[in-house]
Design a protein around this motif. Structure first.
Motif, PDB file in Angstrom:
ATOM      1  N   ASP A  71       0.749  -1.374  -0.018  1.00 49.77           N
ATOM      2  CA  ASP A  71       0.123  -0.058   0.052  1.00 49.77           C
ATOM      3  C   ASP A  71       0.987   1.276   0.074  1.00 49.77           C
ATOM      4  N   ASP A  72       1.321   1.785  -1.180  1.00 51.44           N
ATOM      5  CA  ASP A  72       1.956   2.889  -1.311  1.00 51.44           C
ATOM      6  C   ASP A  72       1.493   4.157  -0.480  1.00 51.44           C
ATOM      7  N   GLU A  73       0.177   4.363  -0.494  1.00 49.11           N
ATOM      8  CA  GLU A  73      -0.336   5.379   0.309  1.00 49.11           C
ATOM      9  C   GLU A  73      -0.032   5.484   1.692  1.00 49.11           C
ATOM     10  N   THR A  74       0.093   4.330   2.457  1.00 45.64           N
ATOM     11  CA  THR A  74       0.585   4.295   3.992  1.00 45.64           C
ATOM     12  C   THR A  74       1.933   3.576   3.971  1.00 45.64           C
ATOM     13  N   SER A  75       2.507   3.494   2.971  1.00 49.98           N
ATOM     14  CA  SER A  75       4.002   3.020   2.900  1.00 49.98           C
ATOM     15  C   SER A  75       4.102   1.515   3.863  1.00 49.98           C
ATOM     16  N   THR A  76       2.958   0.801   3.633  1.00 53.62           N
ATOM     17  CA  THR A  76       2.754  -0.531   4.337  1.00 53.62           C
ATOM     18  C   THR A  76       3.118  -1.750   3.191  1.00 53.62           C
ATOM     19  N   THR A  77       3.955  -2.540   3.976  1.00 58.25           N
ATOM     20  CA  THR A  77       3.811  -3.871   3.178  1.00 58.25           C
ATOM     21  C   THR A  77       3.507  -5.238   3.936  1.00 58.25           C
ATOM     22  N   THR A  78       2.675  -5.850   3.308  1.00 56.63           N
ATOM     23  CA  THR A  78       1.987  -7.079   4.287  1.00 56.63           C
ATOM     24  C   THR A  78       2.245  -8.312   3.413  1.00 56.63           C
ATOM     25  N   ASP A  79       2.954  -9.267   4.172  1.00 62.08           N
ATOM     26  CA  ASP A  79       3.477 -10.601   3.625  1.00 62.08           C
ATOM     27  C   ASP A  79       3.022 -11.748   4.252  1.00 62.08           C
ATOM     28  N   LEU A  80       2.483 -12.924   3.594  1.00 65.45           N
ATOM     29  CA  LEU A  80       1.863 -14.095   4.067  1.00 65.45           C
ATOM     30  C   LEU A  80       3.074 -14.812   3.709  1.00 65.45           C
ATOM     31  N   ASN A  81       3.900 -15.550   4.528  1.00 63.44           N
ATOM     32  CA  ASN A  81       4.768 -16.632   4.218  1.00 63.44           C
ATOM     33  C   ASN A  81       4.623 -17.876   4.450  1.00 63.44           C
ATOM     34  N   LEU A  82       5.132 -18.714   3.514  1.00 65.33           N
ATOM     35  CA  LEU A  82       5.005 -20.179   4.097  1.00 65.33           C
ATOM     36  C   LEU A  82       6.359 -20.891   3.851  1.00 65.33           C
ATOM     37  N   VAL A  83       6.964 -21.513   4.803  1.00 62.38           N
ATOM     38  CA  VAL A  83       8.247 -21.911   4.691  1.00 62.38           C
ATOM     39  C   VAL A  83       8.153 -23.483   4.972  1.00 62.38           C
ATOM     40  N   LEU A  84       8.603 -24.367   3.768  1.00 62.65           N
ATOM     41  CA  LEU A  84       8.455 -25.733   3.812  1.00 62.65           C
ATOM     42  C   LEU A  84      10.151 -26.346   3.886  1.00 62.65           C
ATOM     43  N   CYS A  85      10.250 -27.061   4.658  1.00 65.44           N
ATOM     44  CA  CYS A  85      11.732 -27.667   4.855  1.00 65.44           C
ATOM     45  C   CYS A  85      11.422 -29.246   4.669  1.00 65.44           C
ATOM     46  N   GLN A  86      11.875 -29.779   3.663  1.00 64.83           N
ATOM     47  CA  GLN A  86      11.961 -31.544   3.499  1.00 64.83           C
ATOM     48  C   GLN A  86      13.252 -31.766   2.867  1.00 64.83           C
ATOM     49  N   SER A  87      13.631 -32.903   3.037  1.00 62.56           N
ATOM     50  CA  SER A  87      14.722 -33.718   2.463  1.00 62.56           C
ATOM     51  C   SER A  87      14.322 -35.213   2.452  1.00 62.56           C
ATOM     52  N   CYS A  88      15.294 -35.688   1.310  1.00 62.71           N
ATOM     53  CA  CYS A  88      15.030 -37.042   1.085  1.00 62.71           C
ATOM     54  C   CYS A  88      15.448 -37.974   2.047  1.00 62.71           C
ATOM     55  N   PRO A  89      14.918 -38.916   2.369  1.00 58.48           N
ATOM     56  CA  PRO A  89      15.275 -39.854   3.607  1.00 58.48           C
ATOM     57  C   PRO A  89      16.658 -40.771   2.938  1.00 58.48           C
ATOM     58  N   SER A  90      17.298 -41.432   3.760  1.00 60.81           N
ATOM     59  CA  SER A  90      18.599 -42.090   3.411  1.00 60.81           C
ATOM     60  C   SER A  90      17.985 -43.331   2.674  1.00 60.81           C
ATOM     61  N   ASN A  91      16.875 -43.993   3.059  1.00 61.83           N
ATOM     62  CA  ASN A  91      16.599 -45.063   2.421  1.00 61.83           C
ATOM     63  C   ASN A  91      15.180 -44.944   2.044  1.00 61.83           C
ATOM     64  N   PHE A  92      14.398 -45.757   1.122  1.00 66.23           N
ATOM     65  CA  PHE A  92      13.056 -45.806   0.800  1.00 66.23           C
ATOM     66  C   PHE A  92      11.988 -46.091   1.994  1.00 66.23           C
ATOM     67  N   SER A  93      12.642 -46.858   2.649  1.00 65.59           N
ATOM     68  CA  SER A  93      11.621 -47.636   3.807  1.00 65.59           C
ATOM     69  C   SER A  93      11.725 -46.613   4.975  1.00 65.59           C
ATOM     70  N   SER A  94      12.512 -45.971   5.272  1.00 67.76           N
ATOM     71  CA  SER A  94      12.268 -44.731   6.208  1.00 67.76           C
ATOM     72  C   SER A  94      11.280 -43.571   5.806  1.00 67.76           C
ATOM     73  N   GLY A  95      10.708 -43.024   6.506  1.00 69.66           N
ATOM     74  CA  GLY A  95       9.949 -41.682   6.122  1.00 69.66           C
ATOM     75  C   GLY A  95      10.659 -40.507   5.819  1.00 69.66           C
ATOM     76  N   MET A  96      10.134 -39.670   5.034  1.00 68.68           N
ATOM     77  CA  MET A  96      10.816 -38.596   4.624  1.00 68.68           C
ATOM     78  C   MET A  96      11.054 -37.479   5.784  1.00 68.68           C
ATOM     79  N   VAL A  97      12.264 -36.932   5.970  1.00 71.29           N
ATOM     80  CA  VAL A  97      12.679 -35.905   6.698  1.00 71.29           C
ATOM     81  C   VAL A  97      11.861 -34.634   6.459  1.00 71.29           C
ATOM     82  N   SER A  98      10.887 -34.248   7.433  1.00 68.38           N
ATOM     83  CA  SER A  98      10.119 -33.109   7.184  1.00 68.38           C
ATOM     84  C   SER A  98       9.929 -32.284   8.428  1.00 68.38           C
ATOM     85  N   THR A  99       9.434 -31.104   8.192  1.00 71.20           N
ATOM     86  CA  THR A  99       9.032 -30.361   9.461  1.00 71.20           C
ATOM     87  C   THR A  99       7.753 -29.809   9.255  1.00 71.20           C
ATOM     88  N   GLN A 100       7.101 -29.499  10.210  1.00 68.56           N
ATOM     89  CA  GLN A 100       5.870 -28.725   9.776  1.00 68.56           C
ATOM     90  C   GLN A 100       5.997 -27.356   8.979  1.00 68.56           C
TER      91      GLN A 100
END
Length: 120
Positions: A71-100
């Motif tokens: 909003d340039d009139e009030t010089s305000t910036t509003t952000d909604l952010n979503l952060v996802l952190c996932q990585s491949c598991p070391s083997n297929f039988s174990s679950g994926m490494v993930s955070t909420q």
């Protein structure tokens, strides 16, 4: 929820709310779109392909996605952010490494531009 306030001098300049749930985020987004119109989207998430010797594979997404209203009139910036952190598991039988997924709402008022002096 976790709330952080940022000050510049004696003035509040940033409000950051951590972890609104998806329902709250949807409501906030609807209200912001009603007031400021369509946002800009910055999707910085990257695909990572998990491939295993047995031929199994799947794709993960990690990174930050940001939806922004200015909003340039009030010089305000509003952000909604979503952060996802996932990585491949070391083997297929174990679950994926993930955070909420981490969700946040940030409202920031940019400082007014400095006035040029001595021009007239």
């Amino acid at each position: 929820m976790k709330l952080s306030l940022g000050f510049k001098g004696d003035s509040l300049s940033v409000i950051n709310v951590q972890r609104p749930d998806e329902v709250m985020e949807t409501k906030i987004r609807q209200e912001l779109e009603a007031k400021y119109g369509s946002p800009t989207l910055d999707d910085g998430r990257k695909d990572e392909q998990c491939i295993y010797r047995n031929g199994n594979s799947f794709t993960l997404k990690s990174g930050v996605m940001s939806v922004c209203w200015k909003d340039d009139e009030t010089s305000t910036t509003t952000d909604l952010n979503l952060v996802l952190c996932q990585s491949c598991p070391s083997n297929f039988s174990s679950g994926m490494v993930s955070t909420q997924p981490s969700r946040s709402l940030s409202i920031q008022r940019r400082p007014a531009p400095a006035k040029a002096s001595g021009l007239f």
